[in-house]
Scaffold this motif. Structure first.
Motif, PDB file in Angstrom:
ATOM      1  N   VAL A  41       0.869  -1.177   0.000  1.00  0.00           N
ATOM      2  CA  VAL A  41       0.000   0.000   0.000  1.00  0.00           C
ATOM      3  C   VAL A  41       0.905   1.226   0.000  1.00  0.00           C
ATOM      4  N   LEU A  42       0.824   2.022  -1.053  1.00  0.00           N
ATOM      5  CA  LEU A  42       1.765   3.121  -1.244  1.00  0.00           C
ATOM      6  C   LEU A  42       1.573   4.213  -0.197  1.00  0.00           C
ATOM      7  N   CYS A  43       2.677   4.636   0.402  1.00  0.00           N
ATOM      8  CA  CYS A  43       2.670   5.755   1.344  1.00  0.00           C
ATOM      9  C   CYS A  43       2.771   7.088   0.616  1.00  0.00           C
ATOM     10  N   ALA A  44       3.238   7.049  -0.609  1.00  0.00           N
ATOM     11  CA  ALA A  44       3.436   8.249  -1.423  1.00  0.00           C
ATOM     12  C   ALA A  44       3.222   7.863  -2.878  1.00  0.00           C
ATOM     13  N   PRO A  45       3.029   8.823  -3.763  1.00  0.00           N
ATOM     14  CA  PRO A  45       2.828   8.477  -5.171  1.00  0.00           C
ATOM     15  C   PRO A  45       4.044   7.765  -5.757  1.00  0.00           C
ATOM     16  N   MET A  46       3.770   6.860  -6.676  1.00  0.00           N
ATOM     17  CA  MET A  46       4.789   6.189  -7.475  1.00  0.00           C
ATOM     18  C   MET A  46       4.368   6.359  -8.925  1.00  0.00           C
ATOM     19  N   ALA A  47       5.286   6.323  -9.834  1.00  0.00           N
ATOM     20  CA  ALA A  47       4.963   6.559 -11.241  1.00  0.00           C
ATOM     21  C   ALA A  47       3.733   5.774 -11.683  1.00  0.00           C
ATOM     22  N   GLY A  48       2.653   6.478 -12.027  1.00  0.00           N
ATOM     23  CA  GLY A  48       1.433   5.856 -12.499  1.00  0.00           C
ATOM     24  C   GLY A  48       0.435   5.498 -11.426  1.00  0.00           C
ATOM     25  N   PHE A  49       0.783   5.673 -10.135  1.00  0.00           N
ATOM     26  CA  PHE A  49      -0.093   5.258  -9.038  1.00  0.00           C
ATOM     27  C   PHE A  49      -0.109   6.311  -7.937  1.00  0.00           C
ATOM     28  N   ASP A  50      -1.309   6.545  -7.375  1.00  0.00           N
ATOM     29  CA  ASP A  50      -1.467   7.511  -6.293  1.00  0.00           C
ATOM     30  C   ASP A  50      -1.129   6.885  -4.946  1.00  0.00           C
ATOM     31  N   ALA A  51      -0.832   7.737  -3.982  1.00  0.00           N
ATOM     32  CA  ALA A  51      -0.661   7.267  -2.610  1.00  0.00           C
ATOM     33  C   ALA A  51      -1.942   6.568  -2.157  1.00  0.00           C
ATOM     34  N   GLY A  52      -1.797   5.493  -1.414  1.00  0.00           N
ATOM     35  CA  GLY A  52      -2.932   4.711  -0.957  1.00  0.00           C
ATOM     36  C   GLY A  52      -3.308   3.562  -1.876  1.00  0.00           C
ATOM     37  N   THR A  53      -2.740   3.517  -3.084  1.00  0.00           N
ATOM     38  CA  THR A  53      -3.022   2.424  -4.001  1.00  0.00           C
ATOM     39  C   THR A  53      -2.404   1.132  -3.474  1.00  0.00           C
ATOM     40  N   ALA A  54      -3.134   0.045  -3.577  1.00  0.00           N
ATOM     41  CA  ALA A  54      -2.615  -1.266  -3.192  1.00  0.00           C
ATOM     42  C   ALA A  54      -2.109  -1.982  -4.439  1.00  0.00           C
ATOM     43  N   LEU A  55      -0.836  -2.355  -4.412  1.00  0.00           N
ATOM     44  CA  LEU A  55      -0.196  -3.044  -5.524  1.00  0.00           C
ATOM     45  C   LEU A  55       0.108  -4.489  -5.138  1.00  0.00           C
ATOM     46  N   ARG A  56       0.143  -5.344  -6.138  1.00  0.00           N
ATOM     47  CA  ARG A  56       0.531  -6.734  -5.921  1.00  0.00           C
ATOM     48  C   ARG A  56       1.736  -7.045  -6.797  1.00  0.00           C
ATOM     49  N   GLY A  57       2.666  -7.794  -6.227  1.00  0.00           N
ATOM     50  CA  GLY A  57       3.868  -8.147  -6.968  1.00  0.00           C
ATOM     51  C   GLY A  57       4.544  -9.357  -6.366  1.00  0.00           C
ATOM     52  N   HIS A  58       5.803  -9.546  -6.757  1.00  0.00           N
ATOM     53  CA  HIS A  58       6.542 -10.725  -6.319  1.00  0.00           C
ATOM     54  C   HIS A  58       8.005 -10.332  -6.130  1.00  0.00           C
ATOM     55  N   GLU A  59       8.605 -10.844  -5.058  1.00  0.00           N
ATOM     56  CA  GLU A  59       9.996 -10.535  -4.719  1.00  0.00           C
ATOM     57  C   GLU A  59      10.827 -11.811  -4.815  1.00  0.00           C
ATOM     58  N   PHE A  60      12.021 -11.699  -5.439  1.00  0.00           N
ATOM     59  CA  PHE A  60      12.887 -12.857  -5.602  1.00  0.00           C
ATOM     60  C   PHE A  60      14.315 -12.364  -5.794  1.00  0.00           C
ATOM     61  N   HIS A  61      15.106 -12.424  -4.738  1.00  0.00           N
ATOM     62  CA  HIS A  61      16.511 -12.000  -4.838  1.00  0.00           C
ATOM     63  C   HIS A  61      17.287 -12.552  -3.647  1.00  0.00           C
ATOM     64  N   TYR A  62      18.597 -12.359  -3.691  1.00  0.00           N
ATOM     65  CA  TYR A  62      19.472 -12.886  -2.649  1.00  0.00           C
ATOM     66  C   TYR A  62      20.275 -11.791  -1.954  1.00  0.00           C
ATOM     67  N   SER A  63      19.884 -10.563  -2.073  1.00  0.00           N
ATOM     68  CA  SER A  63      20.662  -9.461  -1.501  1.00  0.00           C
ATOM     69  C   SER A  63      20.149  -9.085  -0.114  1.00  0.00           C
ATOM     70  N   THR A  64      21.001  -8.387   0.626  1.00  0.00           N
ATOM     71  CA  THR A  64      20.679  -7.920   1.968  1.00  0.00           C
ATOM     72  C   THR A  64      20.837  -6.405   2.018  1.00  0.00           C
ATOM     73  N   ILE A  65      19.885  -5.731   2.655  1.00  0.00           N
ATOM     74  CA  ILE A  65      19.987  -4.287   2.846  1.00  0.00           C
ATOM     75  C   ILE A  65      20.968  -4.004   3.980  1.00  0.00           C
ATOM     76  N   LEU A  66      21.988  -3.189   3.692  1.00  0.00           N
ATOM     77  CA  LEU A  66      22.894  -2.727   4.731  1.00  0.00           C
ATOM     78  C   LEU A  66      22.517  -1.328   5.216  1.00  0.00           C
ATOM     79  N   GLU A  67      22.064  -0.491   4.295  1.00  0.00           N
ATOM     80  CA  GLU A  67      21.631   0.862   4.643  1.00  0.00           C
ATOM     81  C   GLU A  67      20.420   1.227   3.794  1.00  0.00           C
ATOM     82  N   GLN A  68      19.455   1.875   4.416  1.00  0.00           N
ATOM     83  CA  GLN A  68      18.284   2.370   3.696  1.00  0.00           C
ATOM     84  C   GLN A  68      17.780   3.592   4.464  1.00  0.00           C
ATOM     85  N   PRO A  69      18.402   4.755   4.272  1.00  0.00           N
ATOM     86  CA  PRO A  69      18.072   5.931   5.082  1.00  0.00           C
ATOM     87  C   PRO A  69      16.871   6.727   4.596  1.00  0.00           C
TER      88      PRO A  69
END
Length: 459
Positions: free
Chosen positions: A372-400
C-alpha cells in the motif's frame, strides 16, 4: 465468444523437466503449422522469454493471487487468433500460498481449472516404476474437477523400465502421452534465480530445435493436440494495464530485463512510447522521456561496468531533477548508493537513493508482496494497493530514505523491504504485477516509521 483450446504442462515438483517439455511442444506444434499461444502460470519472469523464442508469440503470466478478474480476462484475451494455448506451471501442480489472493492461492491447478485446460503431468520416473502411477493417481484425484489429459514419463532408463511404468499407469487408468528416455543434455543452464535469461543462452535456437526433435520422436503429438480443451475467451476483454507515462525510457540489457510482458504490452497498446536504453553500454535515458523505469535483472553480475557508466549515471541524475525515476529489484539496487558483490567488493551506483545492498551478506527473499503506497509512485497515487513478487538474494545494509509503501507477504505479515523514495525517485524490491482492482481482505498497515524499521535499514 471465441474458444481456443489449451493444455497446462505441470509436474509434481520443480526440476522434473516440464520446461524442456514445454519448449519442445511449443516448437514442434508450431512447426506443424499451429499458431501457439504460450502462458506461464505464476510469477515467473524468465520463462516467458524462452516461450517466445520457441513459438514466436509473446508469452503472458496468469496469476490468481496477484491478478483480479479484469486483468485475468485481459491477459486470457491475448490468445485470440491462436490455434492452441500451452501454459507452463510453476513448482508443483498444487503449490500455492496459504492465504487467498484476489482470485485464488496462486497454484497452477487453479489456472488450469479456471481456463478449462487439461493438465499434462510430467513425471520424473527415475528410481521407480509401477510406483510412479500412485503419484500420478494422487495428483489426478486431489482436485476431482481438474481437467486431466495424461502423463509424460521422463527420464526412463530402459525398455524394461518403460514397460513396468506403463503397466502401473494402465492399472491406474491414466493415459501415457509420451515416454522420454534419459538424456543428460536436455537441461537449460541455470544460475541463482533459476534459468539464465533467454538472451544469454549460448545457442538457444539449436537447443529448442533439439527439444522439438526429441519430443516429436517420443511423444504422441496427435493425442496431445486432441486432448486440448478450454473455456470460451471473453469477447470484449478489458484493456491491459495503462502506462505510467506517455514516453518511458526503459533500461534493457543483460543487467535489466525482468518486466512482466502484460505490462509492456499494455503500455504499448495504450499508445505509450517505449524508449529502450542500455546502462551497460553507458547510454543515458532519452532526454524527452517522461519517466525512467529500471527493471530487475542481474546488476550484481555487472556491478563493475555499472560503476564505470558515467554517462548513464549523469543522464539519470539529470532526469531525476524534474521527472520521475523508478526501479524495481535490481533496478532499485542500481538507484542506490552502492552495491557490494559476492566477493565483498563495493561498487558505486547512481546515488539517487541511499540504499546499500550486499550479495556478500547473502539472504534469500522469495514470495508474493502486497504494498500500500505511502506516497505516489509513477502511475499510481498514494494509498493504491499493488501486488507483486519478490525474488533476490541481496541484503539491505543501509536504507536511510523514507519508505515507499507498507509491504506485507501473501499471509499479511509485515515485510521489512518497504522500498524507498527521495524526491522524484522511487524503488521497490518487488516486481510489479498489478494494482488491486478492488479492496482486498486482510490488514491494511500504516506506513512504517523510523521506529518500525530494523537497524540495518536505518543506519
Amino acid at each position: 465468444m471465441a474458444e481456443v483450446p489449451g493444455l497446462l504442462v505441470s509436474a509434481p515438483s520443480s526440476g522434473t523437466g516440464k520446461t524442456t517439455v514445454m519448449l519442445g511442444l511449443l516448437r514442434a506444434l508450431a512447426e506443424d503449422g499451429l499458431a501457439m499461444q504460450p502462458f506461464k502460470s505464476g510469477p515467473d519472469y524468465i520463462d516467458p522469454a524462452f516461450h517466445h523464442a520457441a513459438c514466436g508469440r509473446p508469452s503472458f503470466n496468469l496469476d490468481g493471487w496477484a491478478m483480479g478478474p479484469g486483468l485475468w480476462q485481459a491477459i486470457a484475451g491475448q490468445a485470440a487468433g491462436a490455434d492452441i494455448c500451452l501454459a507452463e506451471g510453476s513448482m508443483g501442480l498444487y503449490d500455492g500460498v496459504a492465504t487467498r489472493g484476489q482470485q485464488g492461492f496462486g497454484s497452477s491447478a487453479e489456472t488450469a481449472r479456471a481456463m478449462g485446460w487439461p493438465v499434462v503431468l510430467v513425471l520424473d520416473v527415475g528410481g521407480q516404476a509401477q510406483s510412479a502411477a500412485a503419484t500420478a493417481l494422487g495428483f489426478r484425484r486431489y482436485m476431482p474437477d481438474l481437467p486431466f489429459a495424461g502423463v509424460i514419463l521422463n527420464r526412463v532408463a530402459s525398455p524394461r523400465h518403460e514397460r513396468l511404468t506403463r503397466l502401473g499407469m494402465e492399472r491406474a487408468g491414466l493415459p501415457v502421452l509420451g515416454v522420454l528416455p534419459r538424456r543428460g543434455d536436455l537441461t537449460l543452464p541455470e544460475r541463482h534465480l533459476g534459468l539464465i535469461q533467454a538472451a544469454e543462452h549460448p545457442d538457444l535456437e539449436a537447443a529448442i530445435a533439439g527439444y522439438a526433435d526429441f519430443l516429436r520422436a517420443h511423444v504422441d503429438l496427435g493425442t496431445i493436440r486432441a486432448a486440448a480443451a478450454g473455456k470460451p475467451l471473453p469477447q470484449d476483454p478489458p484493456p491491459l494495464p495503462r502506462p505510467p507515462a506517455q514516453r518511458i525510457a526503459l533500461a534493457r540489457d543483460a543487467a535489466f530485463s525482468f518486466t512482466y510482458p502484460h505490462l509492456l504490452e499494455g503500455w504499448r497498446a495504450a499508445g505509450a512510447e517505449i524508449l529502450p536504453f542500455s546502462p551497460l553500454a553507458d547510454e543515458a535515458p532519452a532526454a524527452e522521456a517522461d519517466l525512467v523505469w529500471l527493471p530487475g535483472g542481474y546488476p550484481e553480475l555487472h556491478a563493475g561496468r555499472l560503476a564505470e557508466a558515467e554517462g548513464f549515471r549523469t543522464g539519470l541524475r539529470h532526469h531525476a531533477q524534474t521527472k520521475p525515476v523508478h526501479g524495481e529489484c535490481g533496478g532499485y539496487m542500481a538507484l542506490g548508493e552502492a552495491l557490494i558483490d559476492k566477493d565483498g567488493t563495493r561498487h558505486r551506483m547512481a546515488g539517487l537513493l541511499g540504499l546499500v545492498t550486499s550479495y556478500a551478506a547473502r539472504k534469500f527473499h522469495l514470495g508474493y508482496r502486497r504494498a500500500v503506497l505511502c506516497a505516489p509512485m509513477a502511475g499510481f497515487d498514494a494509498g493504491t494497493a499493488l501486488r507483486g513478487h519478490e525474488f533476490h538474494y541481496s541484503t539491505i545494509l543501509e536504507q536511510p530514505d523514507a519508505p515507499l509503501a507498507a509491504v506485507s507477504d501473501a499471509d499479511g505479515a509485515a515485510v521489512a523491504e518497504t522500498g524507498s523514495r527521495r524526491g522524484r525517485v522511487t524503488g521497490t524490491f518487488f516486481h510489479l504485477i498489478a494494482a488491486e482492482e478492488a479492496p482486498a481482505s486482510g490488514p491494511r498497515r500504516d506506513c512504517p516509521t523510523e521506529e518500525d524499521r530494523s537497524p540495518a535499514e536505518t543506519r
